[in-house]
Design a protein around this motif. Structure first.
Motif, PDB file in Angstrom:
ATOM      1  N   ILE A 146       0.764  -1.227   0.032  1.00  0.00           N
ATOM      2  CA  ILE A 146      -0.074   0.053  -0.039  1.00  0.00           C
ATOM      3  C   ILE A 146       0.821   1.276  -0.120  1.00  0.00           C
ATOM      4  CG2 ILE A 146      -1.726   1.299   1.334  1.00  0.00           C
ATOM      5  CD1 ILE A 146      -2.786  -1.331   0.377  1.00  0.00           C
ATOM      6  N   LEU A 147       0.420   2.139  -0.785  1.00  0.00           N
ATOM      7  CA  LEU A 147       1.132   3.699  -1.006  1.00  0.00           C
ATOM      8  C   LEU A 147       0.066   4.625  -0.329  1.00  0.00           C
ATOM      9  CD1 LEU A 147       3.562   5.021  -3.529  1.00  0.00           C
ATOM     10  CD2 LEU A 147       1.530   6.322  -2.772  1.00  0.00           C
ATOM     11  N   VAL A 148       0.386   5.385   0.654  1.00  0.00           N
ATOM     12  CA  VAL A 148      -0.486   6.184   1.239  1.00  0.00           C
ATOM     13  C   VAL A 148      -0.274   7.577   0.953  1.00  0.00           C
ATOM     14  CG1 VAL A 148      -1.814   6.912   3.378  1.00  0.00           C
ATOM     15  CG2 VAL A 148      -0.836   4.355   2.999  1.00  0.00           C
ATOM     16  N   PRO A 149      -0.915   8.285   0.164  1.00  0.00           N
ATOM     17  CA  PRO A 149      -0.910   9.729  -0.034  1.00  0.00           C
ATOM     18  C   PRO A 149      -1.291  10.414   1.278  1.00  0.00           C
ATOM     19  CG  PRO A 149      -1.929   8.851  -1.900  1.00  0.00           C
ATOM     20  CD  PRO A 149      -2.120   7.932  -0.786  1.00  0.00           C
ATOM     21  N   LEU A 150      -0.688  11.390   1.781  1.00  0.00           N
ATOM     22  CA  LEU A 150      -1.063  11.924   3.172  1.00  0.00           C
ATOM     23  C   LEU A 150      -1.006  13.543   2.954  1.00  0.00           C
ATOM     24  CD1 LEU A 150      -1.938  10.876   5.981  1.00  0.00           C
ATOM     25  CD2 LEU A 150       0.174  11.158   6.696  1.00  0.00           C
ATOM     26  N   GLN A 151      -2.129  14.202   3.012  1.00  0.00           N
ATOM     27  CA  GLN A 151      -1.884  15.496   2.990  1.00  0.00           C
ATOM     28  C   GLN A 151      -1.382  16.278   4.282  1.00  0.00           C
ATOM     29  OE1 GLN A 151      -5.811  17.476   2.270  1.00  0.00           O
ATOM     30  NE2 GLN A 151      -5.059  19.480   1.833  1.00  0.00           N
ATOM     31  N   CYS A 152      -0.495  17.342   4.066  1.00  0.00           N
ATOM     32  CA  CYS A 152       0.130  18.224   5.203  1.00  0.00           C
ATOM     33  C   CYS A 152      -0.999  19.028   6.062  1.00  0.00           C
ATOM     34  CB  CYS A 152       1.285  18.820   4.429  1.00  0.00           C
ATOM     35  SG  CYS A 152       2.697  17.759   4.110  1.00  0.00           S
ATOM     36  N   GLU A 153      -1.748  18.480   6.545  1.00  0.00           N
ATOM     37  CA  GLU A 153      -2.786  19.113   7.430  1.00  0.00           C
ATOM     38  C   GLU A 153      -2.957  18.694   8.743  1.00  0.00           C
ATOM     39  OE1 GLU A 153      -6.599  18.490   5.816  1.00  0.00           O
ATOM     40  OE2 GLU A 153      -6.796  16.455   6.495  1.00  0.00           O
ATOM     41  N   PHE A 154      -3.710  19.305   9.569  1.00  0.00           N
ATOM     42  CA  PHE A 154      -3.934  19.131  10.860  1.00  0.00           C
ATOM     43  C   PHE A 154      -4.076  17.611  11.372  1.00  0.00           C
ATOM     44  CE2 PHE A 154      -6.084  19.559  15.155  1.00  0.00           C
ATOM     45  CZ  PHE A 154      -4.964  19.971  16.044  1.00  0.00           C
ATOM     46  N   PHE A 155      -5.289  16.956  10.729  1.00  0.00           N
ATOM     47  CA  PHE A 155      -5.874  15.951  11.208  1.00  0.00           C
ATOM     48  C   PHE A 155      -5.158  14.367  10.153  1.00  0.00           C
ATOM     49  CE2 PHE A 155      -9.361  18.572  12.411  1.00  0.00           C
ATOM     50  CZ  PHE A 155      -9.444  18.544  13.557  1.00  0.00           C
ATOM     51  N   ALA A 156      -4.095  14.874   9.773  1.00  0.00           N
ATOM     52  CA  ALA A 156      -3.296  13.848   8.920  1.00  0.00           C
ATOM     53  C   ALA A 156      -2.874  12.815   9.711  1.00  0.00           C
ATOM     54  CB  ALA A 156      -2.058  14.364   8.469  1.00  0.00           C
ATOM     55  N   LEU A 157      -2.563  12.602  10.870  1.00  0.00           N
ATOM     56  CA  LEU A 157      -2.071  11.436  11.480  1.00  0.00           C
ATOM     57  C   LEU A 157      -3.438  10.613  12.166  1.00  0.00           C
ATOM     58  CD1 LEU A 157       0.713  12.653  13.798  1.00  0.00           C
ATOM     59  CD2 LEU A 157       0.747  10.642  12.178  1.00  0.00           C
ATOM     60  N   GLU A 158      -4.455  11.461  12.404  1.00  0.00           N
ATOM     61  CA  GLU A 158      -5.624  10.710  13.100  1.00  0.00           C
ATOM     62  C   GLU A 158      -6.289   9.729  11.516  1.00  0.00           C
ATOM     63  OE1 GLU A 158      -9.927  12.202  13.452  1.00  0.00           O
ATOM     64  OE2 GLU A 158      -8.893  13.039  15.075  1.00  0.00           O
ATOM     65  N   GLY A 159      -6.391  10.350  10.470  1.00  0.00           N
ATOM     66  CA  GLY A 159      -6.797   9.574   9.571  1.00  0.00           C
ATOM     67  C   GLY A 159      -5.828   8.463   8.906  1.00  0.00           C
ATOM     68  N   TYR A 188       2.259  20.100   0.064  1.00  0.00           N
ATOM     69  CA  TYR A 188       3.037  20.705   1.224  1.00  0.00           C
ATOM     70  C   TYR A 188       3.293  22.207   0.450  1.00  0.00           C
ATOM     71  CZ  TYR A 188       7.182  22.167   3.892  1.00  0.00           C
ATOM     72  OH  TYR A 188       7.941  22.697   4.714  1.00  0.00           O
ATOM     73  N   ASP A 189       3.027  22.981   1.645  1.00  0.00           N
ATOM     74  CA  ASP A 189       3.196  24.514   1.298  1.00  0.00           C
ATOM     75  C   ASP A 189       4.268  24.941   2.568  1.00  0.00           C
ATOM     76  OD1 ASP A 189       3.152  27.442   1.174  1.00  0.00           O
ATOM     77  OD2 ASP A 189       0.893  27.485   1.253  1.00  0.00           O
ATOM     78  N   ARG A 217       2.483  21.710  -2.874  1.00  0.00           N
ATOM     79  CA  ARG A 217       1.351  22.339  -3.608  1.00  0.00           C
ATOM     80  C   ARG A 217       1.737  22.883  -4.908  1.00  0.00           C
ATOM     81  NH1 ARG A 217      -3.462  22.755  -1.405  1.00  0.00           N
ATOM     82  NH2 ARG A 217      -3.789  22.232   0.765  1.00  0.00           N
ATOM     83  N   ASN A 218       1.307  22.839  -6.222  1.00  0.00           N
ATOM     84  CA  ASN A 218       1.488  23.024  -7.377  1.00  0.00           C
ATOM     85  C   ASN A 218       0.458  23.534  -8.362  1.00  0.00           C
ATOM     86  OD1 ASN A 218       3.270  22.090 -10.223  1.00  0.00           O
ATOM     87  ND2 ASN A 218       4.064  23.870  -9.285  1.00  0.00           N
ATOM     88  N   VAL A 219       0.478  24.794  -8.966  1.00  0.00           N
ATOM     89  CA  VAL A 219      -0.779  25.225  -9.610  1.00  0.00           C
ATOM     90  C   VAL A 219      -0.503  24.294 -10.814  1.00  0.00           C
ATOM     91  CG1 VAL A 219      -1.623  26.960 -11.464  1.00  0.00           C
ATOM     92  CG2 VAL A 219      -0.693  27.533  -8.934  1.00  0.00           C
ATOM     93  N   ARG A 220       0.529  24.009 -11.461  1.00  0.00           N
ATOM     94  CA  ARG A 220       0.591  23.318 -12.982  1.00  0.00           C
ATOM     95  C   ARG A 220       0.170  21.987 -12.773  1.00  0.00           C
ATOM     96  NH1 ARG A 220       0.976  26.427 -16.980  1.00  0.00           N
ATOM     97  NH2 ARG A 220       2.459  25.133 -18.114  1.00  0.00           N
TER      98      ARG A 220
END
Length: 261
Positions: A146-159, A188-189, A217-220
């Motif tokens: 399994i590969l898990v994408p994890l957004q750099c946000e406050f509740f990341a570890l909970e999910g 990531y910002d 994070r990237n607009v392109r």
């Protein structure tokens, strides 16, 4: 052939973007790659330029045993990259096969027992819906890792904890060899102190399971799907594309280390 399922029960974490661009990057470095779109929304298929009207055979047909993987696979604009597209028919597949024997193994059987040659692909990536349903269970039961994408946000570890519990359950009941290939931090910002703290916390909690590569994070990267292209084809030099190329190299290196071990 290595099968990697890209999963996170949360939406909006960059899962499909990771599936599209990692598959493209692996193909670009010469690995014959298949992306299986198991999300009824079909965004991975659209992002690779597969028009909805052209999806005559889909992952739905594979799961209900009307078609083989090779029959459903379509070539993309990327050399060495094929996709098994998704359609909205997948919304009903859970009810359709709910009472069937071996319903959790439909995808595994299609990959290993119905005309698929190990030599056909070096990597199979599976893009899951943002929920823990029968489609995701099929993807996990079929996977080596399994590969898990994890957004750099406050509740990341909970999910993440919830997802890892599911992986453990699948390992105990359906797929004893299932492993965690790695966690990729996405969106990531660098201007955001919280994002930096999340990266620090996840690395402290998960150690070497976290890839060194962080996807910014990237607009392109965000623009690319509206043109039916992976970001790597849309703008290879942008920071997001370069990050996915580095991630592909890191995954190849981990694969080599596993073989050597």
């Amino acid at each position: 052939m290595r099968v990697i399922t890209i999963a996170n029960q949360k939406g909006g974490v960059g899962k499909t973007t990771t599936a599209i661009n990692l598959a493209t990057a692996l193909a670009a470095i010469g690995k014959r790659t298949l992306l299986i779109d198991l999300d009824p929304q079909g965004n991975a298929s659209t992002g690779l330029g597969i028009d909805k009207d052209d999806r005559a055979t889909s992952s739905y047909d594979v799961l209900v045993e009307r078609a083989s993987i090779t029959q459903a696979a379509m070539a993309t604009a990327v050399p060495d990259l094929s996709v098994v597209p998704s359609t909205l028919d997948l919304l009903g597949v859970e009810m359709e096969i709910a009472g069937a024997g071996g319903r959790a193994y439909r995808l595994r059987d299609a990959l290993h027992f119905h005309g698929m040659e190990d030599a056909a692909f070096d990597f199979v990536l599976i893009d899951c819906p943002p929920s823990l349903n029968l489609l995701t269970i099929n993807a996990m039961a079929a996977a080596d890792a399994i590969l898990v994408p994890l957004q750099c946000e406050f509740f990341a570890l909970e999910g993440l904890s919830q997802l890892l519990e599911t992986v453990e359950q699948v390992r105990d009941t359906l797929n004893p060899t299932l492993g965690l290939h790695g966690i990729v931090l996405t969106m990531y910002d660098g201007r955001n102190n919280l994002a930096a703290q999340v990266v620090k916390d996840v690395r402290a909690y998960m150690g070497r399971h976290v890839y060194e590569t962080v996807i910014p994070r990237n607009v392109r990267v965000s623009e690319a799907p509206s043109f039916g292209k992976p970001a790597i084809l849309y703008d290879m030099k942008c920071t997001g594309s370069q990050a996915y190329i580095r991630l592909a190299s890191e995954i190849i290196q981990r694969e080599r280390e596993q073989v050597a071990a």
